[in-house]
Design an enzyme around this catalytic site. Structure first.
Site, PDB file in Angstrom:
ATOM      1  N   ASN A  13       0.865  -1.178   0.000  1.00  0.00           N
ATOM      2  CA  ASN A  13       0.000   0.000   0.000  1.00  0.00           C
ATOM      3  C   ASN A  13       0.905   1.233   0.000  1.00  0.00           C
ATOM      4  O   ASN A  13       1.470   1.587   1.030  1.00  0.00           O
ATOM      5  CB  ASN A  13      -0.882  -0.046   1.266  1.00  0.00           C
ATOM      6  CG  ASN A  13      -1.668   1.236   1.459  1.00  0.00           C
ATOM      7  OD1 ASN A  13      -1.768   2.067   0.558  1.00  0.00           O
ATOM      8  ND2 ASN A  13      -2.231   1.399   2.651  1.00  0.00           N
ATOM      9  N   TRP A  14       1.042   1.829  -1.174  1.00  0.00           N
ATOM     10  CA  TRP A  14       1.983   2.964  -1.282  1.00  0.00           C
ATOM     11  C   TRP A  14       1.454   4.232  -0.618  1.00  0.00           C
ATOM     12  O   TRP A  14       2.178   5.195  -0.442  1.00  0.00           O
ATOM     13  CB  TRP A  14       2.287   3.259  -2.761  1.00  0.00           C
ATOM     14  CG  TRP A  14       2.995   2.168  -3.496  1.00  0.00           C
ATOM     15  CD1 TRP A  14       3.250   0.890  -3.044  1.00  0.00           C
ATOM     16  CD2 TRP A  14       3.526   2.238  -4.827  1.00  0.00           C
ATOM     17  NE1 TRP A  14       3.906   0.173  -4.020  1.00  0.00           N
ATOM     18  CE2 TRP A  14       4.093   0.980  -5.122  1.00  0.00           C
ATOM     19  CE3 TRP A  14       3.576   3.242  -5.798  1.00  0.00           C
ATOM     20  CZ2 TRP A  14       4.699   0.692  -6.341  1.00  0.00           C
ATOM     21  CZ3 TRP A  14       4.172   2.970  -7.013  1.00  0.00           C
ATOM     22  CH2 TRP A  14       4.733   1.694  -7.283  1.00  0.00           C
ATOM     23  N   LYS A  15       0.174   4.219  -0.313  1.00  0.00           N
ATOM     24  CA  LYS A  15      -0.476   5.416   0.269  1.00  0.00           C
ATOM     25  C   LYS A  15      -0.256   6.612  -0.656  1.00  0.00           C
ATOM     26  O   LYS A  15      -0.164   6.438  -1.865  1.00  0.00           O
ATOM     27  CB  LYS A  15       0.027   5.671   1.694  1.00  0.00           C
ATOM     28  CG  LYS A  15      -0.060   4.418   2.550  1.00  0.00           C
ATOM     29  CD  LYS A  15       0.126   4.668   4.012  1.00  0.00           C
ATOM     30  CE  LYS A  15      -0.030   3.346   4.767  1.00  0.00           C
ATOM     31  NZ  LYS A  15       0.008   3.506   6.202  1.00  0.00           N
ATOM     32  N   HIS A 101      -9.450   1.615   4.898  1.00  0.00           N
ATOM     33  CA  HIS A 101      -8.178   1.758   5.610  1.00  0.00           C
ATOM     34  C   HIS A 101      -8.392   2.771   6.747  1.00  0.00           C
ATOM     35  O   HIS A 101      -9.150   3.731   6.588  1.00  0.00           O
ATOM     36  CB  HIS A 101      -7.088   2.242   4.647  1.00  0.00           C
ATOM     37  CG  HIS A 101      -5.728   2.205   5.268  1.00  0.00           C
ATOM     38  ND1 HIS A 101      -5.296   3.169   6.150  1.00  0.00           N
ATOM     39  CD2 HIS A 101      -4.711   1.321   5.163  1.00  0.00           C
ATOM     40  CE1 HIS A 101      -4.070   2.865   6.559  1.00  0.00           C
ATOM     41  NE2 HIS A 101      -3.700   1.740   5.969  1.00  0.00           N
ATOM     42  N   GLU A 103      -6.711   5.127   7.749  1.00  0.00           N
ATOM     43  CA  GLU A 103      -6.429   6.523   7.385  1.00  0.00           C
ATOM     44  C   GLU A 103      -7.619   7.144   6.661  1.00  0.00           C
ATOM     45  O   GLU A 103      -7.879   8.337   6.792  1.00  0.00           O
ATOM     46  CB  GLU A 103      -5.146   6.583   6.530  1.00  0.00           C
ATOM     47  CG  GLU A 103      -3.912   6.393   7.410  1.00  0.00           C
ATOM     48  CD  GLU A 103      -2.718   5.760   6.720  1.00  0.00           C
ATOM     49  OE1 GLU A 103      -2.671   5.741   5.476  1.00  0.00           O
ATOM     50  OE2 GLU A 103      -1.832   5.255   7.439  1.00  0.00           O
ATOM     51  N   GLU A 171      -5.428  -4.395  10.805  1.00  0.00           N
ATOM     52  CA  GLU A 171      -4.375  -3.399  10.983  1.00  0.00           C
ATOM     53  C   GLU A 171      -4.650  -2.579  12.242  1.00  0.00           C
ATOM     54  O   GLU A 171      -5.456  -1.641  12.207  1.00  0.00           O
ATOM     55  CB  GLU A 171      -4.352  -2.447   9.778  1.00  0.00           C
ATOM     56  CG  GLU A 171      -4.086  -3.128   8.464  1.00  0.00           C
ATOM     57  CD  GLU A 171      -3.481  -2.158   7.462  1.00  0.00           C
ATOM     58  OE1 GLU A 171      -2.379  -2.455   6.976  1.00  0.00           O
ATOM     59  OE2 GLU A 171      -4.082  -1.101   7.181  1.00  0.00           O
ATOM     60  N   GLY A 177       2.700   2.526  10.714  1.00  0.00           N
ATOM     61  CA  GLY A 177       3.724   3.551  10.532  1.00  0.00           C
ATOM     62  C   GLY A 177       4.461   3.927  11.808  1.00  0.00           C
ATOM     63  O   GLY A 177       5.178   4.926  11.847  1.00  0.00           O
ATOM     64  N   SER A 215       3.417  -1.853  10.396  1.00  0.00           N
ATOM     65  CA  SER A 215       4.863  -1.940  10.645  1.00  0.00           C
ATOM     66  C   SER A 215       5.474  -3.285  10.279  1.00  0.00           C
ATOM     67  O   SER A 215       6.409  -3.752  10.943  1.00  0.00           O
ATOM     68  CB  SER A 215       5.184  -1.573  12.101  1.00  0.00           C
ATOM     69  OG  SER A 215       4.828  -0.229  12.348  1.00  0.00           O
ATOM     70  N   GLY A 236       2.813  -0.979   4.297  1.00  0.00           N
ATOM     71  CA  GLY A 236       2.839   0.429   3.924  1.00  0.00           C
ATOM     72  C   GLY A 236       4.254   0.875   3.602  1.00  0.00           C
ATOM     73  O   GLY A 236       4.780   0.622   2.512  1.00  0.00           O
ATOM     74  N   GLY A 237       4.896   1.523   4.570  1.00  0.00           N
ATOM     75  CA  GLY A 237       6.227   2.106   4.368  1.00  0.00           C
ATOM     76  C   GLY A 237       7.228   1.185   3.686  1.00  0.00           C
ATOM     77  O   GLY A 237       7.939   1.600   2.758  1.00  0.00           O
TER      78      GLY A 237
HETATM   79  P1  PGA Z   1       2.907   0.504   7.608  1.00  0.00           P
HETATM   80  O1  PGA Z   1       1.417   0.710   7.031  1.00  0.00           O
HETATM   81  O2  PGA Z   1       3.413  -0.793   7.043  1.00  0.00           O
HETATM   82  O3  PGA Z   1       3.679   1.711   7.109  1.00  0.00           O
HETATM   83  O4  PGA Z   1       2.776   0.463   9.094  1.00  0.00           O
HETATM   84  C1  PGA Z   1       0.544  -0.378   6.851  1.00  0.00           C
HETATM   85  C2  PGA Z   1      -0.759   0.103   6.293  1.00  0.00           C
HETATM   86  O5  PGA Z   1      -1.242   1.172   6.692  1.00  0.00           O
HETATM   87  O6  PGA Z   1      -1.342  -0.555   5.414  1.00  0.00           O
END
Ligand code: PGA
Length: 253
Positions: A13-15, A101, A103, A171, A177, A215, A236-237
């Site tokens: 997930n590149w966000k 998600h 976010e 999640e 993050g 994470s 994500g990251g």
């Molecule tokens: P993260 O994000 O791996 O940067 O913690 C995961 C996500 O929000 O899908």
């Protein structure tokens, strides 16, 4: 019932990150890694921001890496400025879409009801919906994790979903993050609870993938992916660096 082997899904997930350049480089590098590892025992998925979907689709053409979006609208095409319909994502080469998600739940006030409508639209258009659920730190500390996850699932997952068109991502909001992750036992407890709900709702609920997200990185992936009922990761990251994403994809050996 013992769960038959589910092929893991490693989803990036590149966000709201990336560029045309990064899209090219990341996908090129991943494709190269895959050529050298044809026996990889996992499905791979990348979910770039919407403006890069077409470029990504072009680059992924003929590869075994799937393409997904990070959101879609619940309604068919029409007067909804700035939004993207599920059918448009199919038209751009997507086969998955991440929905609900945390976010988006936080930044856009998406409720489980909204997520359910989006999931119905996505599945109706032929996409696989990755529905995200997870508790905040306050909810975890007050012992509400399972209750929160259960009510998000009840509210967000369409009744006619199945193992082909639905993926769940657990999640914990406080793990996203932050570099913090729940203990393996805590992950297992939540995933087992999700599995119990899915098998009670769907005849093929034992086959629906349940991803862990929050994470995940190369260094902890093997451990997390070995937790019972964890069928992959939403990353994500670490999905923005090929070496890290590839380390996660190959962590199970
Ligand atoms: P993260 O994000 O791996 O940067 O913690 C995961 C996500 O929000 O899908």
């Amino acid at each position: 019932m013992t769960t038959p082997a589910i092929r893991p899904l490693i989803a990036g997930n590149w966000k709201m990150n990336g560029s045309r350049e990064l899209t090219r480089t990341l996908i090129q590098d991943l494709k190269k890694e895959l050529v050298d590892r044809p026996s990889l025992d996992a499905d791979l998925l990348v979910c770039p921001p919407a403006p890069y979907l077409l470029l990504a689709a072009e680059m992924l053409s003929g590869s075994r890496i799937a393409l997904g979006a990070q959101d879609c609208h619940a309604l068919p095409p029409g007067a909804h400025t700035g939004d993207i319909s599920a059918g448009m994502l199919i038209d751009c080469g997507c086969s998955f879409v991440i929905l609900g998600h945390s976010e988006r739940r936080a930044d856009h006030g998406e409720t489980s009801e909204t997520v359910m409508e989006k999931a119905k639209a996505a599945i109706g258009a032929g996409l696989r919906a990755i529905v995200c659920v997870g508790e905040t730190l306050a909810q975890r500390e007050s012992g509400e994790t399972l209750k929160v996850v259960e009510s998000q699932l009840e509210g967000s997952v369409p009744a006619d979903a199945d193992a082909e068109n639905l993926v769940i991502a657990y999640e914990p909001v406080w793990a996203i993050g932050t570099g913090k992750t729940p203990t393996n036992t805590d992950i297992e407890t939540v995933h087992r609870h999700i599995r119990k709900l899915l098998t009670s709702w769907f005849s093929d609920g034992h086959q629906i993938r349940i991803l862990y997200g929050g994470s995940v990185k190369g260094a902890n992936a093997a451990e997390i992916l070995a937790v019972p009922e964890v069928n992959g990761a939403l990353v994500g990251g670490a999905s923005l660096k090929t070496t890290e994403f590839w380390a996660i994809a190959t962590a199970r050996g």
